[in-house]
Design a protein around this motif. Structure first.
Motif: not given
Length: 245
Positions: A44-48
């Motif tokens: 999720e951090e990567m996508y954010e």
């Protein structure tokens, strides 16, 4: 005989040592994140961070693009090495031949992404080539991350049990604090070589990173707020993509 006078700081009442009750320690362990949740949180951090990069590009803010691309690269590098040190050996140990095959497949995908990210560092932020390469990296990562959430981890977690999953999650998080902040394709991607070479190189990379711009504190705070509401459903996303083809 000369009289001695105790120093003031030595005359204070000693406080008894505090020991954590077993029940409290157990409750803490139960509250610990599982390996699946820790890996998903990273995804999720990567996508954010990628979304933040895309917004900066839409605004034409090249400096912000570079900052978010650096943050994204940093997260991918730490995540990849953490998986190669902690997760993939568990798959090989507990899932038999299938685990070995899955781990080798994941390592090959990591290697491809590492090479792309290493190339990215030689390109100019804001250029079309730079943007195309980041887009390609994220397309590859979405597929790779979805495989982990749909196939790999649902197989691994029942095989190792809840307690071992939580312990592995803690090991994964600790490893990420020590690994290099840049991906290096030349570093072997199997322990113990990754561990040794990666940790030896980490201080050099961290020194270099003082001269590289990362997102500001305000930008990171905004991204962290958005992360609270993110919950990518890998299986649903893959099903929707298949339905559209």
């Amino acid at each position: 005989m000369l009289a001695t006078r105790a120093a003031p700081h030595l005359t204070r009442t000693l406080r008894p040592l505090r020991f954590t009750p077993i029940s409290s320690s157990f409750a803490h362990r139960k509250a610990m994140s599982t390996l699946f949740l820790s890996i998903k949180e990273d995804h999720e951090e990567m996508y954010e961070y990628h979304d933040q990069y895309k917004r900066a590009r839409e605004r034409g803010d090249v400096d912000a693009q570079a900052r978010w691309a650096r943050q994204l690269t940093w997260e991918i590098a730490r995540h990849a090495v953490g998986e190669e040190i902690v997760v993939y050996p568990l798959m090989e140990k507990h899932l038999g031949d299938n685990g070995v095959e899955l781990a080798d497949h994941d390592r090959r995908e990591h290697q491809s992404v590492k090479e792309q990210l290493y190339k990215l560092e030689g390109l100019q932020p804001g250029s079309e080539e730079y943007h195309r390469l980041i887009t390609s990296v994220m397309e590859s990562l979405h597929h790779h991350n979805d495989d982990e959430e749909i196939k790999d981890l649902p197989l691994l977690e029942p095989a190792i049990g809840e307690d071992a999953s939580k312990e592995a999650a803690q090991s994964f998080k600790k490893t990420k604090r020590l690994v290099p902040t840049r991906t290096h394709p030349a570093i072997p991607n199997k322990p113990p070589f990754e561990t040794l070479l990666g940790l030896l190189e980490a201080p050099i990379d961290k020194i270099k990173d003082y001269f590289s711009a990362f997102p500001t504190e305000g930008e990171m705070k905004e991204a962290k707020e958005e992360l609270k509401h993110r919950d990518h459903d890998a299986a649903a996303g893959r099903a929707a993509a298949a339905a559209n083809h």
